[in-house]
Design a protein around this motif. Structure first.
Motif, PDB file in Angstrom:
ATOM      1  N   CYS A   3     -13.089  -0.873   0.256  1.00 33.66           N
ATOM      2  CA  CYS A   3     -13.904  -0.632  -0.936  1.00 33.66           C
ATOM      3  C   CYS A   3     -14.002  -1.936  -1.712  1.00 33.66           C
ATOM      4  CB  CYS A   3     -13.290   0.473  -1.790  1.00 33.66           C
ATOM      5  SG  CYS A   3     -14.276   0.905  -3.232  1.00 33.66           S
TER       6      CYS A   3
ATOM      7  N   SER B 244       0.846  -1.201   0.000  1.00 31.29           N
ATOM      8  CA  SER B 244       0.000   0.000   0.000  1.00 31.29           C
ATOM      9  C   SER B 244       0.871   1.238   0.000  1.00 31.29           C
ATOM     10  CB  SER B 244      -0.911   0.021   1.231  1.00 31.29           C
ATOM     11  OG  SER B 244      -1.741  -1.113   1.272  1.00 31.29           O
TER      12      SER B 244
ATOM     13  N   GLY C 201      -1.761  -1.080  -3.837  1.00 29.57           N
ATOM     14  CA  GLY C 201      -2.944  -0.229  -3.781  1.00 29.57           C
ATOM     15  C   GLY C 201      -2.557   1.106  -3.199  1.00 29.57           C
TER      16      GLY C 201
ATOM     17  N   SER D  85      -4.172   4.888  -1.329  1.00 32.47           N
ATOM     18  CA  SER D  85      -5.224   5.772  -0.828  1.00 32.47           C
ATOM     19  C   SER D  85      -4.680   7.187  -0.777  1.00 32.47           C
ATOM     20  CB  SER D  85      -5.681   5.343   0.572  1.00 32.47           C
ATOM     21  OG  SER D  85      -6.433   4.153   0.542  1.00 32.47           O
TER      22      SER D  85
ATOM     23  N   LEU E 206     -12.924  -2.502  -5.409  1.00 29.40           N
ATOM     24  CA  LEU E 206     -11.523  -2.395  -5.817  1.00 29.40           C
ATOM     25  C   LEU E 206     -10.802  -3.720  -5.586  1.00 29.40           C
ATOM     26  CD1 LEU E 206     -10.414   1.093  -4.416  1.00 29.40           C
ATOM     27  CD2 LEU E 206     -10.826   0.475  -6.801  1.00 29.40           C
TER      28      LEU E 206
ATOM     29  N   HIS F  96      -8.770   1.750   1.058  1.00 36.27           N
ATOM     30  CA  HIS F  96      -8.876   1.085  -0.250  1.00 36.27           C
ATOM     31  C   HIS F  96      -9.234  -0.386  -0.066  1.00 36.27           C
ATOM     32  CE1 HIS F  96      -4.784   0.327   1.071  1.00 36.27           C
ATOM     33  NE2 HIS F  96      -4.636  -0.602   0.156  1.00 36.27           N
TER      34      HIS F  96
END
Length: 472
Positions: free
Chosen positions: A411, A377, A399, A401, A414, A408
């Motif tokens: 969600c 992340s 990922g 954010s 995703l 994230h």
């Protein structure tokens, strides 16, 4: 190599049983899949208090509210999303054909892979067992789930609940130690999903390679948080502290270190202390803060802090409490001037230690992130659109954010997954459905077609057609 452990023999028998059942019914209808998803949702939500109580005991202390928010709510939303969209996902997708193949037709037909293996870590045992299972069931598969031995009460209760809800040849849970986990990853599953450390991920991938079992690896790494030059500074600090202290930082997507504009280090620490006092007042007696999972993990965090200090780092307590080995409560600590070679800066921390690293320009911050293994992340706090676009396009992470941490993952539309050392493959939502499906290409020839026009014997006609087809 044959393993004579009775647990392994039982696992091998269970896999054969599920594969036989799959071959009897290889393509469940949407109504069947939806019923399975609803059954999973019902059993988990109906037993959420018992599972949360078991988890609280396993950890030593973990607030029920945090468990419900961080695990059960996400599971519910994931299942609800699958129920809304799964019927559409499993519908064949038409694909175009080039003009030379007309009037033939092309499509993609999603098919269940068969039997899926899921290896679950200890830090979010319900979420990280149920999340992949939701994707597998939506795609029409059968599944065997290996729970963690570090959460024995939660793992045993989860096994019992699944056994009450699903036929053994459809979904089953197994429990055991690291030897069983190693044997599990060596089974000839149709797909294997592992969530855990990068180190163990190497072992899982080597074991799966024996049968060419495709793998999804959800690993970890050092996920950076960048406080940009145009960030709302206090908000950024507050958000990072909240993300770092959820589950006491025992999360693969927790911010591992934070990059701040040079000269802002002390301001970050002071604001972090204010935020901690707000989130966890009367810290020594606060029951909202999670304990470290085991004495071994607690001792490792203490070693990371001690070694960093010995190598010149400065440790800044964010509360007025000290680490307590008896309760395994490890208060959050900001760390400045940590040596790049220290374990703290080389290993995934997986706890409430937070290195604060200064940078001079956003170019330097981007270079710092890109000089290290690709993280699971990345978190950016920034208001300037051009800076947000630069960081988005010039860094690679599993990922991202913007102006947030962790969300994230929440969600469900995703995909969630790593890249490079932080993993491979993804699940959640449609991408999870695809991960556990064979997206089979199907080409259907028309009764009337031009296939004979290009068949041997080759001559003037074929050469003329080739010249026509190759024109550009």
């Amino acid at each position: 190599m044959k393993n004579d452990l009775p647990e392994v023999a039982a696992l091998e028998g269970l896999l054969r049983e599920q594969r036989t059942a799959y071959l009897r019914a290889p393509y469940p209808s949407w109504d069947q899949r939806a019923a399975h998803l609803r059954a999973l949702r019902d059993v988990l939500l109906d037993n959420r208090d018992a599972l949360a109580d078991a988890m609280n005991v396993d950890f030593g202390n973990r607030a029920k509210e945090e468990i419900l928010l961080a695990e059960f709510l996400l599971v519910k939303e994931e299942i609800d999303g699958a129920l809304r969209n799964g019927k559409r996902w499993m519908t064949a997708q038409r694909r175009a054909t080039n003009k030379w193949l007309l009037p033939a037709r092309a499509k993609i037909v999603p098919q269940p892979l068969g039997v899926v293996g899921i290896i679950v870590p200890w830090n979010y045992p319900v979420l990280l067992a149920a999340g992949p299972l939701i994707s597998a069931l939506t795609a029409g598969n059968r599944a065997i789930v290996k729970m963690s031995e570090l959460t024995p009460r939660t793992s045993m209760l989860f096994e019992q609940l699944i056994a009450q809800t699903f036929a053994r040849d459809h979904v089953a849970v197994v429990n055991g130690d690291a030897k069983l986990a190693a044997a599990f990853s060596a089974q000839p599953f149709d797909h294997l999903l592992f969530t855990g450390s990068t180190k163990v991920g190497h072992d899982v991938m080597r074991a799966a390679a024996e049968h060419l079992t495709p793998v999804t690896l959800e690993l970890g790494g050092k996920s950076p948080a960048i406080v940009g030059p145009g960030a709302r500074f206090d908000y950024a600090v507050d958000s990072i502290v909240a993300g770092k202290t959820l589950n006491a930082g025992q999360a693969c997507i927790a911010p591992d270190y934070v990059l701040v504009p040079r000269g802002k280090e002390q301001a970050f620490i002071e604001r972090a202390r204010v935020r901690m006092a707000h989130l966890y007042p009367d810290f020594a007696r606060n029951r909202d803060y999670t304990s470290i999972i085991s004495p071994r993990h607690f001792a490792r965090l203490q070693r990371l802090a001690d070694e960093a200090r010995e190598q010149g780092a400065q440790l800044h307590a964010l509360t007025d409490s000290t680490a307590d080995a008896n309760t395994r409560r490890f208060p959050p600590v900001a760390v400045t001037h940590a040596a790049d070679a220290s374990m703290l800066m080389q290993e995934e921390i997986f706890g409430p230690l937070l290195p604060v690293v200064p940078y001079d320009s956003i170019d330097d911050a981007i270079r710092y992130v890109n000089a290290r293994p690709r993280p699971l992340s990345l978190y950016l706090y920034e208001e300037d659109k051009a800076t947000i676009a630069r960081v988005t396009h010039e860094t690679i992470a599993g990922g991202m954010s913007v102006n947030e941490t962790l969300m994230h993952l929440a969600c469900e539309s995703l995909p969630f997954g790593g890249v490079g050392a932080s993993g491979m493959g993804a699940y959640h939502g449609y991408e999870g459905f695809v991960t556990f499906s064979k997206m089979k290409p199907v080409f259907t020839q028309s009764r009337f077609n031009g296939r004979e026009l290009i068949a041997p014997p080759y001559g003037k006609r074929v050469r003329a057609l080739l010249a026509l087809m190759m024109r550009h």
